[in-house]
Design a protein around this motif. Structure first.
Motif, PDB file in Angstrom:
ATOM      1  N   PHE A 113       0.832  -1.199   0.000  1.00  0.00           N
ATOM      2  CA  PHE A 113       0.000   0.000   0.000  1.00  0.00           C
ATOM      3  C   PHE A 113       0.873   1.258   0.000  1.00  0.00           C
ATOM      4  O   PHE A 113       0.629   2.198  -0.754  1.00  0.00           O
ATOM      5  CB  PHE A 113      -0.926  -0.001   1.217  1.00  0.00           C
ATOM      6  N   GLU A 114       1.888   1.268   0.850  1.00  0.00           N
ATOM      7  CA  GLU A 114       2.781   2.422   0.914  1.00  0.00           C
ATOM      8  C   GLU A 114       3.570   2.594  -0.380  1.00  0.00           C
ATOM      9  O   GLU A 114       3.857   3.729  -0.800  1.00  0.00           O
ATOM     10  CB  GLU A 114       3.741   2.285   2.100  1.00  0.00           C
ATOM     11  N   GLN A 115       3.927   1.476  -1.030  1.00  0.00           N
ATOM     12  CA  GLN A 115       4.648   1.559  -2.297  1.00  0.00           C
ATOM     13  C   GLN A 115       3.769   2.138  -3.399  1.00  0.00           C
ATOM     14  O   GLN A 115       4.212   2.961  -4.203  1.00  0.00           O
ATOM     15  CB  GLN A 115       5.159   0.160  -2.701  1.00  0.00           C
ATOM     16  N   LEU A 116       2.511   1.715  -3.443  1.00  0.00           N
ATOM     17  CA  LEU A 116       1.594   2.260  -4.441  1.00  0.00           C
ATOM     18  C   LEU A 116       1.346   3.738  -4.183  1.00  0.00           C
ATOM     19  O   LEU A 116       1.374   4.557  -5.110  1.00  0.00           O
ATOM     20  CB  LEU A 116       0.271   1.492  -4.423  1.00  0.00           C
ATOM     21  N   LYS A 117       1.113   4.095  -2.939  1.00  0.00           N
ATOM     22  CA  LYS A 117       0.884   5.498  -2.591  1.00  0.00           C
ATOM     23  C   LYS A 117       2.074   6.352  -3.004  1.00  0.00           C
ATOM     24  O   LYS A 117       1.910   7.430  -3.595  1.00  0.00           O
ATOM     25  CB  LYS A 117       0.630   5.612  -1.081  1.00  0.00           C
ATOM     26  N   ALA A 118       3.283   5.867  -2.707  1.00  0.00           N
ATOM     27  CA  ALA A 118       4.497   6.606  -3.062  1.00  0.00           C
ATOM     28  C   ALA A 118       4.709   6.636  -4.575  1.00  0.00           C
ATOM     29  O   ALA A 118       5.193   7.634  -5.123  1.00  0.00           O
ATOM     30  CB  ALA A 118       5.712   5.982  -2.380  1.00  0.00           C
ATOM     31  N   GLY A 119       4.348   5.550  -5.253  1.00  0.00           N
ATOM     32  CA  GLY A 119       4.510   5.493  -6.704  1.00  0.00           C
ATOM     33  C   GLY A 119       3.620   6.498  -7.420  1.00  0.00           C
ATOM     34  O   GLY A 119       4.055   7.183  -8.354  1.00  0.00           O
ATOM     35  N   LEU A 120       2.370   6.603  -6.994  1.00  0.00           N
ATOM     36  CA  LEU A 120       1.459   7.580  -7.595  1.00  0.00           C
ATOM     37  C   LEU A 120       1.949   9.003  -7.343  1.00  0.00           C
ATOM     38  O   LEU A 120       1.901   9.851  -8.239  1.00  0.00           O
ATOM     39  CB  LEU A 120       0.052   7.397  -7.024  1.00  0.00           C
ATOM     40  N   MET A 121       2.442   9.257  -6.144  1.00  0.00           N
ATOM     41  CA  MET A 121       2.954  10.589  -5.834  1.00  0.00           C
ATOM     42  C   MET A 121       4.215  10.893  -6.638  1.00  0.00           C
ATOM     43  O   MET A 121       4.400  12.021  -7.108  1.00  0.00           O
ATOM     44  CB  MET A 121       3.246  10.698  -4.333  1.00  0.00           C
ATOM     45  N   ALA A 122       5.065   9.887  -6.835  1.00  0.00           N
ATOM     46  CA  ALA A 122       6.287  10.085  -7.619  1.00  0.00           C
ATOM     47  C   ALA A 122       5.962  10.455  -9.063  1.00  0.00           C
ATOM     48  O   ALA A 122       6.605  11.331  -9.655  1.00  0.00           O
ATOM     49  CB  ALA A 122       7.139   8.816  -7.577  1.00  0.00           C
ATOM     50  N   ILE A 123       4.956   9.799  -9.636  1.00  0.00           N
ATOM     51  CA  ILE A 123       4.550  10.128 -11.004  1.00  0.00           C
ATOM     52  C   ILE A 123       3.999  11.546 -11.055  1.00  0.00           C
ATOM     53  O   ILE A 123       4.317  12.325 -11.970  1.00  0.00           O
ATOM     54  CB  ILE A 123       3.508   9.113 -11.519  1.00  0.00           C
ATOM     55  N   GLU A 124       3.201  11.909 -10.068  1.00  0.00           N
ATOM     56  CA  GLU A 124       2.634  13.257 -10.040  1.00  0.00           C
ATOM     57  C   GLU A 124       3.730  14.311  -9.884  1.00  0.00           C
ATOM     58  O   GLU A 124       3.620  15.418 -10.426  1.00  0.00           O
ATOM     59  CB  GLU A 124       1.622  13.388  -8.899  1.00  0.00           C
ATOM     60  N   GLU A 125       4.802  13.968  -9.168  1.00  0.00           N
ATOM     61  CA  GLU A 125       5.893  14.911  -8.933  1.00  0.00           C
ATOM     62  C   GLU A 125       6.934  14.913 -10.042  1.00  0.00           C
ATOM     63  O   GLU A 125       8.031  15.441  -9.881  1.00  0.00           O
ATOM     64  CB  GLU A 125       6.561  14.583  -7.596  1.00  0.00           C
ATOM     65  N   ASN A 126       6.604  14.308 -11.170  1.00  0.00           N
ATOM     66  CA  ASN A 126       7.440  14.317 -12.371  1.00  0.00           C
ATOM     67  C   ASN A 126       8.733  13.518 -12.240  1.00  0.00           C
ATOM     68  O   ASN A 126       9.714  13.789 -12.937  1.00  0.00           O
ATOM     69  CB  ASN A 126       7.772  15.760 -12.792  1.00  0.00           C
ATOM     70  N   LYS A 127       8.747  12.530 -11.357  1.00  0.00           N
ATOM     71  CA  LYS A 127       9.879  11.619 -11.329  1.00  0.00           C
ATOM     72  C   LYS A 127       9.747  10.657 -12.518  1.00  0.00           C
ATOM     73  O   LYS A 127       8.678  10.521 -13.095  1.00  0.00           O
ATOM     74  CB  LYS A 127       9.922  10.868  -9.998  1.00  0.00           C
ATOM     75  N   ASP A 128      10.836  10.021 -12.870  1.00  0.00           N
ATOM     76  CA  ASP A 128      10.861   9.188 -14.079  1.00  0.00           C
ATOM     77  C   ASP A 128       9.793   8.097 -13.998  1.00  0.00           C
ATOM     78  O   ASP A 128       9.883   7.164 -13.197  1.00  0.00           O
ATOM     79  CB  ASP A 128      12.250   8.562 -14.242  1.00  0.00           C
ATOM     80  N   MET A 129       8.784   8.204 -14.858  1.00  0.00           N
ATOM     81  CA  MET A 129       7.644   7.293 -14.804  1.00  0.00           C
ATOM     82  C   MET A 129       8.037   5.857 -15.118  1.00  0.00           C
ATOM     83  O   MET A 129       7.487   4.909 -14.555  1.00  0.00           O
ATOM     84  CB  MET A 129       6.547   7.762 -15.767  1.00  0.00           C
ATOM     85  N   GLN A 130       8.985   5.687 -16.035  1.00  0.00           N
ATOM     86  CA  GLN A 130       9.405   4.329 -16.382  1.00  0.00           C
ATOM     87  C   GLN A 130      10.112   3.664 -15.208  1.00  0.00           C
ATOM     88  O   GLN A 130       9.871   2.494 -14.908  1.00  0.00           O
ATOM     89  CB  GLN A 130      10.328   4.339 -17.603  1.00  0.00           C
ATOM     90  N   ILE A 131      10.976   4.393 -14.531  1.00  0.00           N
ATOM     91  CA  ILE A 131      11.697   3.842 -13.379  1.00  0.00           C
ATOM     92  C   ILE A 131      10.713   3.520 -12.250  1.00  0.00           C
ATOM     93  O   ILE A 131      10.814   2.470 -11.604  1.00  0.00           O
ATOM     94  CB  ILE A 131      12.784   4.811 -12.897  1.00  0.00           C
ATOM     95  N   VAL A 132       9.753   4.399 -12.023  1.00  0.00           N
ATOM     96  CA  VAL A 132       8.715   4.145 -11.013  1.00  0.00           C
ATOM     97  C   VAL A 132       7.970   2.850 -11.339  1.00  0.00           C
ATOM     98  O   VAL A 132       7.733   2.009 -10.459  1.00  0.00           O
ATOM     99  CB  VAL A 132       7.725   5.325 -10.933  1.00  0.00           C
ATOM    100  N   THR A 133       7.635   2.686 -12.600  1.00  0.00           N
ATOM    101  CA  THR A 133       6.917   1.487 -13.039  1.00  0.00           C
ATOM    102  C   THR A 133       7.730   0.226 -12.798  1.00  0.00           C
ATOM    103  O   THR A 133       7.218  -0.784 -12.290  1.00  0.00           O
ATOM    104  CB  THR A 133       6.552   1.605 -14.529  1.00  0.00           C
ATOM    105  N   HIS A 134       9.013   0.247 -13.157  1.00  0.00           N
ATOM    106  CA  HIS A 134       9.859  -0.932 -12.974  1.00  0.00           C
ATOM    107  C   HIS A 134      10.021  -1.277 -11.493  1.00  0.00           C
ATOM    108  O   HIS A 134      10.051  -2.459 -11.122  1.00  0.00           O
ATOM    109  CB  HIS A 134      11.229  -0.714 -13.618  1.00  0.00           C
ATOM    110  N   LEU A 135      10.143  -0.258 -10.672  1.00  0.00           N
ATOM    111  CA  LEU A 135      10.232  -0.496  -9.231  1.00  0.00           C
ATOM    112  C   LEU A 135       8.987  -1.226  -8.729  1.00  0.00           C
ATOM    113  O   LEU A 135       9.076  -2.187  -7.960  1.00  0.00           O
ATOM    114  CB  LEU A 135      10.376   0.838  -8.497  1.00  0.00           C
ATOM    115  N   TYR A 136       7.837  -0.758  -9.178  1.00  0.00           N
ATOM    116  CA  TYR A 136       6.588  -1.373  -8.723  1.00  0.00           C
ATOM    117  C   TYR A 136       6.413  -2.772  -9.309  1.00  0.00           C
ATOM    118  O   TYR A 136       5.889  -3.667  -8.634  1.00  0.00           O
ATOM    119  CB  TYR A 136       5.399  -0.479  -9.066  1.00  0.00           C
ATOM    120  N   GLU A 137       6.838  -2.956 -10.540  1.00  0.00           N
ATOM    121  CA  GLU A 137       6.788  -4.298 -11.132  1.00  0.00           C
ATOM    122  C   GLU A 137       7.578  -5.289 -10.287  1.00  0.00           C
ATOM    123  O   GLU A 137       7.145  -6.424 -10.064  1.00  0.00           O
ATOM    124  CB  GLU A 137       7.338  -4.267 -12.566  1.00  0.00           C
ATOM    125  N   MET A 138       8.746  -4.857  -9.800  1.00  0.00           N
ATOM    126  CA  MET A 138       9.562  -5.730  -8.953  1.00  0.00           C
ATOM    127  C   MET A 138       8.827  -6.084  -7.666  1.00  0.00           C
ATOM    128  O   MET A 138       8.915  -7.217  -7.174  1.00  0.00           O
ATOM    129  CB  MET A 138      10.904  -5.071  -8.630  1.00  0.00           C
TER     130      MET A 138
END
Length: 249
Positions: A113-138
Motif C-alpha cells: 500500500f505504501e509503495q503504491l501510494k508513493a509510486g502515484l505521488m512520484a509520477i505526479e511529482e514528475n519523477k521518471d515514470m518508467q523507473i517508477v513502473t519498474h520499481l513497482y513491477e519488482m
C-alpha cells in the motif's frame, strides 16, 4: 460491519444510472469492492472521492462475502494531475491495474500500500515514470513469488561478467551461460546495476534519478519480457503505453 480505513481507488466503474462501484486498496483489508450510491449525480458528495487514483479516508459497511456500501469519505490526496496528463494517467493506471489483478481480494499488505501510494505521488511529482513502473513491477514479482535473480548468473552463480538477462531462465546470465536462454536480452553495466537495486529499493526513498536512454530501453525490454513470461497477463494500460511509444505520442 462498519469499516473506517484509508484507501486508494484502483478501479472505478459506473453502475446503473447514478451509482459507481469502486475498488479500494487498503493496508488492512487489501482490495475491497464498494458501492457508492448516487456518485454519478452532479451534486453527489461521493463524486470526487470515487475517481481513479484518489487517496482518502473511507467509511463503509460490509458484510462478509458481500460488496461494501459507502457511508462517507474524505479526500487526502485527489491526484488531479494524474488524470489530466495522458502520460501520467497511463503509467498510474498500470500501477493500479497491476495491484487490482495481481493481488487477491481482502489480502492486507501495508508495505505494498505504501509503495503504491508513493509510486502515484512520484509520477505526479514528475519523477521518471518508467523507473517508477519498474520499481513497482519488482514489488509485484516479489508478491507473486517470481522475483528474478539479479545478483548473480541464474545458471551457474557467477557474479562477474553478467552480460544478459534471460526472462525464461528467470534472471541475469553471465557470458558463458547466455546461450542457455534463446530470448536473452543484452544488458550493460547500468541496467544490471538497476536490476540488482530495484528489489531492495523503497519507492518512498526514490529521488530524481537520471538514467541513460540506452539503459532505460534495456530495462524496459527485460521487465516487459519477464512480465510476459512469468505473469502472462494482457495488460490494458501497458498496451496503451506501448501504443503511445509506437506512435511517439
Amino acid at each position: 460491519m462498519l469499516h473506517s480505513v484509508q484507501g486508494i481507488v484502483i478501479r472505478s466503474m459506473d453502475y446503473g444510472e447514478g451509482n459507481k462501484i469502486i475498488r479500494l486498496f487498503t493496508p488492512e483489508l487489501g482490495k475491497v469492492g464498494v458501492m457508492a450510491r448516487g456518485a454519478k449525480k452532479l451534486k453527489s458528495k461521493h463524486g470526487a472521492v470515487t475517481q481513479l487514483f484518489t487517496y482518502g479516508d473511507f467509511v463503509f459497511f460490509k458484510q462478509r462475502g458481500q460488496m461494501g456500501s459507502l457511508n462517507g469519505a474524505e479526500i487526502i490526496e485527489a491526484h488531479h494531475a494524474l488524470r489530466k496528463d495522458l502520460h501520467k494517467s497511463a503509467y498510474a493506471s498500470y500501477l493500479a491495474e497491476m495491484t487490482d489483478r495481481m493481488l487477491g481480494d481482502e489480502e492486507g499488505n501495508n508495505y505494498l500500500f505504501e509503495q503504491l501510494k508513493a509510486g502515484l505521488m512520484a509520477i505526479e511529482e514528475n519523477k521518471d515514470m518508467q523507473i517508477v513502473t519498474h520499481l513497482y513491477e519488482m514489488k509485484m514479482f516479489e508478491l507473486a513469488g517470481y522475483l528474478p535473480i539479479t545478483d548473480a548468473c541464474v545458471a551457474c552463480g557467477e557474479t562477474a561478467g553478467i552480460t544478459t538477462f534471460g526472462p525464461n531462465m528467470g534472471g541475469t546470465l553471465c557470458s558463458r551461460c547466455r546461450f542457455k536462454d534463446a530470448s536473452a536480452i543484452a544488458i550493460g553495466e547500468g541496467a544490471h546495476k538497476l536490476l540488482r537495486l530495484f528489489p531492495r529499493m523503497d519507492m518512498r526513498r526514490l529521488g530524481s534519478v537520471q538514467v541513460k536512454a540506452e539503459t532505460k530501453e534495456q530495462l524496459k525490454q527485460c521487465m516487459r519480457a519477464y512480465m510476459d513470461v512469468h505473469i502472462g497477463v494482457q495488460w490494458k494500460s501497458r498496451g496503451f503505453i506501448e501504443q503511445m511509444e509506437k506512435y511517439n505520442i
